[in-house]
Design a protein around this motif. Sequence first.
Motif, PDB file in Angstrom:
ATOM      1  N   ARG A 165      62.372  52.827  49.467  1.00 52.63           N
ATOM      2  CA  ARG A 165      63.249  51.899  48.743  1.00 52.63           C
ATOM      3  C   ARG A 165      62.823  50.444  48.944  1.00 52.63           C
ATOM      4  N   GLU A 211      58.494  40.732  43.891  1.00 56.64           N
ATOM      5  CA  GLU A 211      59.299  41.556  42.989  1.00 56.64           C
ATOM      6  C   GLU A 211      60.750  41.082  42.981  1.00 56.64           C
ATOM      7  N   CYS A 212      61.226  40.674  44.156  1.00 57.27           N
ATOM      8  CA  CYS A 212      62.582  40.133  44.269  1.00 57.27           C
ATOM      9  C   CYS A 212      62.755  38.925  43.357  1.00 57.27           C
ATOM     10  N   GLN A 247      62.618  39.888  39.660  1.00 56.50           N
ATOM     11  CA  GLN A 247      63.850  40.571  39.236  1.00 56.50           C
ATOM     12  C   GLN A 247      64.987  39.575  39.049  1.00 56.50           C
ATOM     13  N   LYS A 286      64.309  49.994  38.547  1.00 58.41           N
ATOM     14  CA  LYS A 286      64.093  49.974  39.998  1.00 58.41           C
ATOM     15  C   LYS A 286      65.237  50.682  40.713  1.00 58.41           C
ATOM     16  N   PHE A 332      70.015  45.759  43.597  1.00 60.78           N
ATOM     17  CA  PHE A 332      68.916  44.939  43.092  1.00 60.78           C
ATOM     18  C   PHE A 332      68.805  43.705  43.980  1.00 60.78           C
ATOM     19  N   GLN A 392      64.732  54.426  40.324  1.00 60.90           N
ATOM     20  CA  GLN A 392      63.624  54.861  41.174  1.00 60.90           C
ATOM     21  C   GLN A 392      64.071  55.003  42.626  1.00 60.90           C
ATOM     22  N   ASN A 393      64.921  54.074  43.079  1.00 65.06           N
ATOM     23  CA  ASN A 393      65.336  54.072  44.481  1.00 65.06           C
ATOM     24  C   ASN A 393      66.248  55.233  44.850  1.00 65.06           C
ATOM     25  N   SER A 434      63.568  57.497  46.045  1.00 63.68           N
ATOM     26  CA  SER A 434      62.460  56.918  46.790  1.00 63.68           C
ATOM     27  C   SER A 434      62.723  57.042  48.291  1.00 63.68           C
ATOM     28  N   ILE A 481      61.044  46.742  48.282  1.00 59.99           N
ATOM     29  CA  ILE A 481      60.796  45.774  47.214  1.00 59.99           C
ATOM     30  C   ILE A 481      60.193  44.533  47.858  1.00 59.99           C
TER      31      ILE A 481
END
Length: 344
Positions: free
Chosen positions: A90, A96-97, A100, A80, A178, A83-84, A87, A92
């Motif tokens: 960005r 997803e938080c 993760q 992630k 993250f 990817q950001n 992105s 999330i």
Amino acid sequence: MTEDNLSLTTEFILIGFTVHPELKTLLFLVFFTIYLITMVGNLGLVALIVTEHRLHTPMYIFLGNLALMDSCCSCAITPKMLQNFFSKDRMISLCECMAQFYFLCLAETADCFLLAAMAYDRYVAICKPLQYHTMMSKKLCIQMTTGAYIAGNLHSMIHIGFLFRLTFCRSHQINHFFCDVLPLYRLSCADPYINELMIFIFSGSVQVFSIIIVVISYLFILFTIFKMKSKKGKGKALSTCTSHFVSVSIFYGSLLFMYIRPNSVNDKDKDIPLAIFYTLVIPLLNPFIYSLRNKEVINVMKKIMRNFNIWKKTAVFGEHYKQPFIIQAVENTGMNVTQILFPR
């Protein structure tokens, strides 16, 4: 609370590493390289331990599970983050938080207990070698490993459960790479005091308990090492213990300072530098510290390489290479197949 504010509870923006956008390509390459080396090193070590019967001992079972959890930590965080870098939004989601953080907390909690188990295993092996097979049986090893995973899952679920009591109606920007719980607490419009207390109680208990076991084990190990008469053996043992203890100290130190320090929720400037240590640096270093300096692992790797070369040469030279005397000559002399089949 308005409808607009309620909509902020479902999605967040990770703004870590956005201060210097001109460095995003360089940072991407650096972290992508770290990710590749981490995954190859840790998963390669897991595969090596699973496939080689000689490594089915408590020490390597703990080491294999530590490598597996380090891989889990990297998989939860790094893709992630990479990817950001390129992105546009960005974004999330809250789900997803939670996912993760769940896998991160599982990996880090299990690592704490596995490192403590490894320290105890080394204490028994060095300080009480004659009692090793009774004090550190495979049954106890499996129980300790299973306990580490159960504790990791329970610890994760406790903090995820307490996240549901929070509502997020402030800024939706998370100043991190993250989705950690401390930045989420700062965005909550409900008082996160209970959540902070749970972090202090449970995370503090896990870390203090495992640190005590590690420190006591290494103190006994050092005391035994200093009683050794052989200077060469003493120096080698000290070198190995020092590298292990430095790795463990960085791991526990960064976790303690991140989550247990006073006012950790409000002190956001140290989040990213500390998180880099326990999410990226330690998973990268562990395979090298615990395996590449280990003679048994190196010998197994050499054996696999020799077998691979035999297989490769068999494909080239045919059935002649499968003759027992040729295989024995390769293993005993280190000569290659051409020198054996076609001596000058």
